[in-house]
Design a protein around this motif. Structure first.
Motif, PDB file in Angstrom:
ATOM      1  N   VAL A 171      13.760  -9.357 -35.287  1.00 14.16           N
ATOM      2  CA  VAL A 171      14.371 -10.444 -34.511  1.00 14.16           C
ATOM      3  C   VAL A 171      15.889 -10.313 -34.425  1.00 14.16           C
ATOM      4  N   TYR A 172      16.421  -9.275 -35.041  1.00 14.02           N
ATOM      5  CA  TYR A 172      17.869  -9.069 -34.991  1.00 14.02           C
ATOM      6  C   TYR A 172      18.263  -8.064 -33.920  1.00 14.02           C
ATOM      7  N   VAL A 173      17.566  -8.090 -32.805  1.00  8.30           N
ATOM      8  CA  VAL A 173      17.895  -7.244 -31.663  1.00  8.30           C
ATOM      9  C   VAL A 173      17.897  -8.116 -30.417  1.00  8.30           C
ATOM     10  N   GLU A 174      18.464  -7.615 -29.333  1.00  4.93           N
ATOM     11  CA  GLU A 174      18.548  -8.398 -28.098  1.00  4.93           C
ATOM     12  C   GLU A 174      17.165  -8.750 -27.569  1.00  4.93           C
ATOM     13  N   GLU A 175      16.230  -7.808 -27.678  1.00  6.85           N
ATOM     14  CA  GLU A 175      14.851  -8.045 -27.247  1.00  6.85           C
ATOM     15  C   GLU A 175      13.954  -7.968 -28.485  1.00  6.85           C
ATOM     16  N   PRO A 176      13.643  -9.095 -29.125  1.00  4.59           N
ATOM     17  CA  PRO A 176      12.811  -9.068 -30.338  1.00  4.59           C
ATOM     18  C   PRO A 176      11.478  -8.358 -30.105  1.00  4.59           C
ATOM     19  N   THR A 177      10.995  -7.705 -31.155  1.00  5.84           N
ATOM     20  CA  THR A 177       9.738  -6.957 -31.063  1.00  5.84           C
ATOM     21  C   THR A 177       8.770  -7.439 -32.133  1.00  5.84           C
ATOM     22  N   ILE A 178       7.496  -7.071 -31.947  1.00  6.38           N
ATOM     23  CA  ILE A 178       6.477  -7.432 -32.923  1.00  6.38           C
ATOM     24  C   ILE A 178       5.430  -6.335 -32.977  1.00  6.38           C
ATOM     25  N   LEU A 179       4.981  -6.032 -34.184  1.00  2.00           N
ATOM     26  CA  LEU A 179       3.933  -5.055 -34.411  1.00  2.00           C
ATOM     27  C   LEU A 179       2.760  -5.756 -35.074  1.00  2.00           C
ATOM     28  N   LEU A 180       1.555  -5.434 -34.619  1.00  2.00           N
ATOM     29  CA  LEU A 180       0.333  -5.947 -35.230  1.00  2.00           C
ATOM     30  C   LEU A 180      -0.338  -4.797 -35.951  1.00  2.00           C
ATOM     31  N   ILE A 187       4.897  -6.791 -25.194  1.00  2.00           N
ATOM     32  CA  ILE A 187       5.088  -8.182 -24.802  1.00  2.00           C
ATOM     33  C   ILE A 187       6.586  -8.476 -24.753  1.00  2.00           C
ATOM     34  N   VAL A 188       6.926  -9.628 -24.208  1.00  2.24           N
ATOM     35  CA  VAL A 188       8.316 -10.059 -24.154  1.00  2.24           C
ATOM     36  C   VAL A 188       8.463 -11.318 -25.007  1.00  2.24           C
ATOM     37  N   ILE A 189       9.500 -11.344 -25.834  1.00  3.88           N
ATOM     38  CA  ILE A 189       9.738 -12.470 -26.734  1.00  3.88           C
ATOM     39  C   ILE A 189      11.138 -13.011 -26.484  1.00  3.88           C
ATOM     40  N   GLN A 190      11.242 -14.327 -26.394  1.00  2.00           N
ATOM     41  CA  GLN A 190      12.540 -14.984 -26.320  1.00  2.00           C
ATOM     42  C   GLN A 190      12.643 -16.020 -27.425  1.00  2.00           C
TER      43      GLN A 190
END
Length: 226
Positions: A171-180, A187-190
């Motif tokens: 979450v410490y990037v401009e476009e947060p990411t997630i791994l399952l 996906i896109v997260i805001q």
């Protein structure tokens, strides 16, 4: 994909007659869900979420018999491929996210937490990062992670039936990411805050940045059927 966000702030007090009348204008399954909450405050928040949906969904009344729920409690419209929604509420705020593809939203009131008891919701890497931060930053970091994870789980429709520690976030990037389970999800997260003490995360498939954000007044929403 266009994504819209709608918010309403819960009033300190709302007339019971107005609440009951508004509930009566909603379909039976939604009425049942609203009344299923143990605390009346949660029922009112849920009601306001669905009244926002009634306000923004074209021809809402045509879909009343098509609104259903997954076994994990996520509401959706059957046989509808261009309108997806998700509702979340916490304390004084209710939020509705609407998109043309699967969408999930979570809002949380930011308050002090015991990080040891929350360790099970985090991966080892996330927990190590949290411990390295000053307490105030750690609290904000935790809620950003939590809302990102919950919005993702709500988007895929399983809620907290899957332990959040299966998800790894950045979450410490401009476009947060997630791994399952170690696999990157496309996906896109805001994430953002309102009133400095409410954290919101929105997660969507093929989602553009939120194109519209609108706030409603609670009493006007409940009187909207007049």
């Amino acid at each position: 994909m266009s994504t819209h966000l709608y918010l309403v702030k819960v009033l300190d007090s709302i007339d019971d007659h107005l609440i009951n009348r508004a509930i009566s204008f909603l379909p039976p399954d939604i009425r049942k869900k609203i009344k299923s909450f143990y605390h009346i405050e949660d029922s009112i928040r849920s009601l306001l979420g669905y009244m926002m949906l009634k306000k923004v969904l074209p021809q809402f009344d045509q879909y009343t018999n098509s609104i259903s729920f997954t076994k994990y409690g996520k509401s959706f419209i059957q046989n509808q491929d261009l309108f997806y929604f998700n509702i979340s509420h916490s304390k004084r705020w209710v939020v509705l996210a609407v998109s043309e593809d699967e969408i999930g939203v979570d809002i949380e009131y930011i308050k002090p937490v015991c990080f040891d008891t929350m360790k099970g919701a985090l991966t080892e890497e996330e927990y190590t990062k949290l411990q390295s931060l000053p307490n105030y930053e750690a609290v904000k970091y935790f809620y950003k992670i939590w809302t990102v994870k919950e919005s993702f789980l709500k988007m895929i429709g399983i809620g907290l039936s899957l332990s959040p520690n299966h998800l790894q976030t950045n979450v410490y990037v401009e476009e947060p990411t997630i791994l399952l389970d170690g696999k990157q999800r496309n996906i896109v997260i805001q994430t953002f805050q309102i009133e400095s003490n409410y954290q919101i995360s929105v997660c969507g498939k093929g989602m553009n940045h939120i194109q519209k954000m609108e706030m409603f007044h609670a009493e006007k929403l409940l009187r909207g059927f007049d």
